[in-house]
Scaffold this motif. Sequence first.
Motif, PDB file in Angstrom:
ATOM      1  N   TYR A  90       0.829  -1.206   0.000  1.00  0.00           N
ATOM      2  CA  TYR A  90       0.000   0.000   0.000  1.00  0.00           C
ATOM      3  C   TYR A  90       0.866   1.261   0.000  1.00  0.00           C
ATOM      4  CZ  TYR A  90      -3.335   3.518   1.566  1.00  0.00           C
ATOM      5  OH  TYR A  90      -4.099   4.649   1.671  1.00  0.00           O
ATOM      6  N   ALA A  91       1.921   1.267   0.822  1.00  0.00           N
ATOM      7  CA  ALA A  91       2.797   2.441   0.873  1.00  0.00           C
ATOM      8  C   ALA A  91       3.494   2.669  -0.459  1.00  0.00           C
ATOM      9  CB  ALA A  91       3.828   2.269   1.992  1.00  0.00           C
ATOM     10  N   HIS A  92       3.904   1.591  -1.118  1.00  0.00           N
ATOM     11  CA  HIS A  92       4.541   1.736  -2.428  1.00  0.00           C
ATOM     12  C   HIS A  92       3.570   2.312  -3.451  1.00  0.00           C
ATOM     13  CE1 HIS A  92       5.183  -0.065  -6.486  1.00  0.00           C
ATOM     14  NE2 HIS A  92       6.334   0.547  -6.330  1.00  0.00           N
ATOM     15  N   ALA A  93       2.328   1.834  -3.450  1.00  0.00           N
ATOM     16  CA  ALA A  93       1.336   2.341  -4.399  1.00  0.00           C
ATOM     17  C   ALA A  93       1.041   3.819  -4.160  1.00  0.00           C
ATOM     18  CB  ALA A  93       0.052   1.518  -4.301  1.00  0.00           C
ATOM     19  N   GLN A  94       0.927   4.227  -2.896  1.00  0.00           N
ATOM     20  CA  GLN A  94       0.658   5.629  -2.595  1.00  0.00           C
ATOM     21  C   GLN A  94       1.843   6.519  -2.957  1.00  0.00           C
ATOM     22  OE1 GLN A  94      -2.319   6.912  -1.621  1.00  0.00           O
ATOM     23  NE2 GLN A  94      -3.009   4.815  -2.020  1.00  0.00           N
ATOM     24  N   GLY A  95       3.054   6.054  -2.710  1.00  0.00           N
ATOM     25  CA  GLY A  95       4.224   6.833  -3.097  1.00  0.00           C
ATOM     26  C   GLY A  95       4.329   7.000  -4.600  1.00  0.00           C
ATOM     27  N   ASP A  96       4.037   5.935  -5.346  1.00  0.00           N
ATOM     28  CA  ASP A  96       4.067   6.018  -6.808  1.00  0.00           C
ATOM     29  C   ASP A  96       3.000   6.981  -7.321  1.00  0.00           C
ATOM     30  OD1 ASP A  96       5.154   4.536  -9.374  1.00  0.00           O
ATOM     31  OD2 ASP A  96       2.977   4.641  -9.595  1.00  0.00           O
ATOM     32  N   LYS A  97       1.815   6.934  -6.724  1.00  0.00           N
ATOM     33  CA  LYS A  97       0.733   7.831  -7.137  1.00  0.00           C
ATOM     34  C   LYS A  97       1.073   9.284  -6.829  1.00  0.00           C
ATOM     35  CE  LYS A  97      -4.193   8.677  -6.382  1.00  0.00           C
ATOM     36  NZ  LYS A  97      -5.405   8.228  -5.649  1.00  0.00           N
ATOM     37  N   MET A  98       1.636   9.535  -5.658  1.00  0.00           N
ATOM     38  CA  MET A  98       2.002  10.901  -5.297  1.00  0.00           C
ATOM     39  C   MET A  98       3.123  11.425  -6.194  1.00  0.00           C
ATOM     40  SD  MET A  98       3.114  12.365  -1.549  1.00  0.00           S
ATOM     41  CE  MET A  98       1.559  11.782  -0.874  1.00  0.00           C
ATOM     42  N   GLY A  99       4.078  10.577  -6.543  1.00  0.00           N
ATOM     43  CA  GLY A  99       5.152  11.004  -7.430  1.00  0.00           C
ATOM     44  C   GLY A  99       4.662  11.338  -8.823  1.00  0.00           C
ATOM     45  N   ALA A 100       3.582  10.670  -9.274  1.00  0.00           N
ATOM     46  CA  ALA A 100       3.035  10.952 -10.604  1.00  0.00           C
ATOM     47  C   ALA A 100       2.204  12.222 -10.621  1.00  0.00           C
ATOM     48  CB  ALA A 100       2.191   9.770 -11.078  1.00  0.00           C
ATOM     49  N   ASN A 101       1.512  12.533  -9.526  1.00  0.00           N
ATOM     50  CA  ASN A 101       0.607  13.681  -9.502  1.00  0.00           C
ATOM     51  C   ASN A 101       1.268  14.970  -9.041  1.00  0.00           C
ATOM     52  OD1 ASN A 101      -1.532  12.062 -10.334  1.00  0.00           O
ATOM     53  ND2 ASN A 101      -2.121  11.549  -8.237  1.00  0.00           N
ATOM     54  N   LEU A 102       2.340  14.879  -8.282  1.00  0.00           N
ATOM     55  CA  LEU A 102       2.969  16.084  -7.757  1.00  0.00           C
ATOM     56  C   LEU A 102       3.689  16.820  -8.876  1.00  0.00           C
ATOM     57  CD1 LEU A 102       3.370  17.479  -4.975  1.00  0.00           C
ATOM     58  CD2 LEU A 102       5.624  16.414  -4.898  1.00  0.00           C
ATOM     59  N   PRO A 103       3.491  18.151  -9.015  1.00  0.00           N
ATOM     60  CA  PRO A 103       4.209  18.911 -10.057  1.00  0.00           C
ATOM     61  C   PRO A 103       5.708  18.779  -9.880  1.00  0.00           C
ATOM     62  CG  PRO A 103       2.443  20.232  -9.101  1.00  0.00           C
ATOM     63  CD  PRO A 103       2.560  19.000  -8.253  1.00  0.00           C
ATOM     64  N   ARG A 104       6.370  18.401 -10.956  1.00  0.00           N
ATOM     65  CA  ARG A 104       7.814  18.162 -10.883  1.00  0.00           C
ATOM     66  C   ARG A 104       8.573  19.453 -11.127  1.00  0.00           C
ATOM     67  NH1 ARG A 104       9.202  13.122 -14.556  1.00  0.00           N
ATOM     68  NH2 ARG A 104       7.500  13.953 -15.788  1.00  0.00           N
ATOM     69  N   ARG A 105       8.772  20.215 -10.091  1.00  0.00           N
ATOM     70  CA  ARG A 105       9.573  21.431 -10.197  1.00  0.00           C
ATOM     71  C   ARG A 105      11.064  21.135 -10.045  1.00  0.00           C
ATOM     72  NH1 ARG A 105       6.198  25.802  -9.881  1.00  0.00           N
ATOM     73  NH2 ARG A 105       4.104  25.358  -9.139  1.00  0.00           N
ATOM     74  N   LEU A 106      11.384  19.896  -9.714  1.00  0.00           N
ATOM     75  CA  LEU A 106      12.775  19.494  -9.553  1.00  0.00           C
ATOM     76  C   LEU A 106      12.956  18.151 -10.227  1.00  0.00           C
ATOM     77  CD1 LEU A 106      15.499  20.169  -8.183  1.00  0.00           C
ATOM     78  CD2 LEU A 106      14.736  18.795  -6.238  1.00  0.00           C
ATOM     79  N   SER A 107      13.988  18.018 -11.020  1.00  0.00           N
ATOM     80  CA  SER A 107      14.275  16.764 -11.704  1.00  0.00           C
ATOM     81  C   SER A 107      15.772  16.618 -11.850  1.00  0.00           C
ATOM     82  CB  SER A 107      13.592  16.733 -13.080  1.00  0.00           C
ATOM     83  OG  SER A 107      14.093  17.761 -13.897  1.00  0.00           O
ATOM     84  N   PHE A 108      16.206  15.400 -12.189  1.00  0.00           N
ATOM     85  CA  PHE A 108      17.628  15.161 -12.370  1.00  0.00           C
ATOM     86  C   PHE A 108      18.184  15.996 -13.513  1.00  0.00           C
ATOM     87  CE2 PHE A 108      17.052  10.737 -10.426  1.00  0.00           C
ATOM     88  CZ  PHE A 108      17.430  11.214  -9.186  1.00  0.00           C
ATOM     89  N   GLY A 109      17.326  16.274 -14.520  1.00  0.00           N
ATOM     90  CA  GLY A 109      17.799  17.077 -15.639  1.00  0.00           C
ATOM     91  C   GLY A 109      18.155  18.487 -15.234  1.00  0.00           C
ATOM     92  N   ARG A 110      17.476  19.000 -14.188  1.00  0.00           N
ATOM     93  CA  ARG A 110      17.753  20.372 -13.775  1.00  0.00           C
ATOM     94  C   ARG A 110      19.052  20.495 -12.996  1.00  0.00           C
ATOM     95  NH1 ARG A 110      12.266  23.714 -12.443  1.00  0.00           N
ATOM     96  NH2 ARG A 110      11.144  23.143 -14.334  1.00  0.00           N
ATOM     97  N   PHE A 111      19.520  19.388 -12.424  1.00  0.00           N
ATOM     98  CA  PHE A 111      20.790  19.467 -11.722  1.00  0.00           C
ATOM     99  C   PHE A 111      21.932  19.778 -12.679  1.00  0.00           C
ATOM    100  CE2 PHE A 111      18.733  16.459  -8.560  1.00  0.00           C
ATOM    101  CZ  PHE A 111      18.433  17.483  -7.687  1.00  0.00           C
ATOM    102  N   SER A 112      21.818  19.252 -13.917  1.00  0.00           N
ATOM    103  CA  SER A 112      22.873  19.457 -14.909  1.00  0.00           C
ATOM    104  C   SER A 112      22.559  20.572 -15.887  1.00  0.00           C
ATOM    105  CB  SER A 112      23.105  18.151 -15.686  1.00  0.00           C
ATOM    106  OG  SER A 112      21.916  17.734 -16.326  1.00  0.00           O
ATOM    107  N   ALA A 113      21.405  21.255 -15.726  1.00  0.00           N
ATOM    108  CA  ALA A 113      21.030  22.315 -16.660  1.00  0.00           C
ATOM    109  C   ALA A 113      21.955  23.518 -16.484  1.00  0.00           C
ATOM    110  CB  ALA A 113      19.576  22.731 -16.425  1.00  0.00           C
ATOM    111  N   ARG A 114      22.399  24.062 -17.600  1.00  0.00           N
ATOM    112  CA  ARG A 114      23.255  25.236 -17.562  1.00  0.00           C
ATOM    113  C   ARG A 114      22.407  26.476 -17.294  1.00  0.00           C
ATOM    114  NH1 ARG A 114      25.744  26.214 -22.705  1.00  0.00           N
ATOM    115  NH2 ARG A 114      23.817  25.390 -23.569  1.00  0.00           N
ATOM    116  N   THR A 115      22.883  27.334 -16.435  1.00  0.00           N
ATOM    117  CA  THR A 115      22.157  28.548 -16.083  1.00  0.00           C
ATOM    118  C   THR A 115      23.063  29.750 -16.247  1.00  0.00           C
ATOM    119  OG1 THR A 115      22.753  28.249 -13.756  1.00  0.00           O
ATOM    120  CG2 THR A 115      20.636  27.348 -14.472  1.00  0.00           C
ATOM    121  N   LEU A 116      22.446  30.922 -16.245  1.00  0.00           N
ATOM    122  CA  LEU A 116      23.187  32.165 -16.398  1.00  0.00           C
ATOM    123  C   LEU A 116      23.885  32.546 -15.095  1.00  0.00           C
ATOM    124  CD1 LEU A 116      20.562  34.256 -18.366  1.00  0.00           C
ATOM    125  CD2 LEU A 116      22.758  33.491 -19.250  1.00  0.00           C
TER     126      LEU A 116
END
Length: 416
Positions: A90-116
């Motif tokens: 049950y905990a795994h299913a709820q964590g997967d559901k929350m990860g899919a619905n939560l707006p992804r303002r942070l991702s692995f791609g942003r760690f390597s994104a070049r910024t000004l």
Amino acid sequence: MASLPIELLYGLYLGVLTGFVPALIAWALGFGFKYFTGITIPGLAVVGLGVAIAGLNGGLLALADPSLTASENQVRLTVALLVVLMATLYAHAQGDKMGANLPRRLSFGRFSARTLSADVVELVGNHGQVRVTVAGDVSDVEGYPPLSPELREEISTGEWTFPADLPLDELETRFADRLRTEFDLADVSVALDERARATVAAAPPMSGLSKRLATGKRAVSVTALVPTGVGRGDEVTVVADGDEFDATVLGVVDGEAKKSDPKSSDDAALTDGGSDGDSDADAEAPAPEAVPTAAGGECRATLAVDRRAATRLVSADVDRFVVRSRGVRREFELVNLLRRAGKRFRRLTVREGGALDGSTLGEATVRDQFSVAVLAVRSDGRWSLAPRGEHRIEAGDDLIAVGSATDLDAFAEVVA
């Protein structure tokens, strides 16, 4: 041995104690993998890991001991094991559901994104902007003719400002699109560094008239009495030999522009005794003056007409040249009002496994979670305007959403 109800209570108690840590780890794994990578861990693997952790935490591995399987603690251990299995799953299913619905303002791609660099950001009001400068000369694109010196200089000395909250990859794309649009370039590539210095390679426009000619149209030049003010893009109706031809104006040349100047002809005939090649090199040919709109009267107009009508119009005598009204475009006023309020439009394609795949707009609570509004949805090639909450979204559907730039970016990361 205690009675069966007491053994069941002992089993539930033991399962809750030993299953808390495995359930927490299962939730963290389900949420983390879904939120950052979009991947769902198989439930069987998580359950197996949870049982192993519970065994280390509370001694449930003793179930594998044959000396205890027939003991009087068998009931409570079996119940505890079932509690751990269900809690972990049950905990795994709820964590997967929350990860899919939560707006992804942070991702692995942003760690390597070049910024000004923060040093090049200028504050204008409450927003930051960056001024992009072209470093060095504008290079040519291999396979294309070289740029003219004037166009190269105009690109190098131009002033280009963009929002400072964009990653460098997005800034490069926007700068290239702006150069391509403003100078009608055939091709352009841009590379930016952290100091907002751009390295640009561009190719000059390859054609003029053919790029403005829509598919299935032909360009035809006619001489007619043209109303004053007619210019490129106007919709007209040409009446010739009793037939009417709907056309779009591609260009107009006034009749006076075609008249030759006797004085210039006489001057061109005079030479200093040199060769023809020298006179051609020294003489400065007057640049033709561009006429954005017709001055009225007899003019030469280039029109875009249907392919079938082009042959008939060329051989016909033009009787009348009528300009059609295109009316007032109220939709542009609406777009202008939304832009003044800080809103933007964006078209998105729903990806498979995204937050909206297989759910309705009401279930996804798009307006509440992302602060954007879905104005239209295209499913199976058909557009639905102002979709209701029960409209179901599937992977591959196109959405037209409106909202602030930040909200649209967050919405796109989850949906597209």
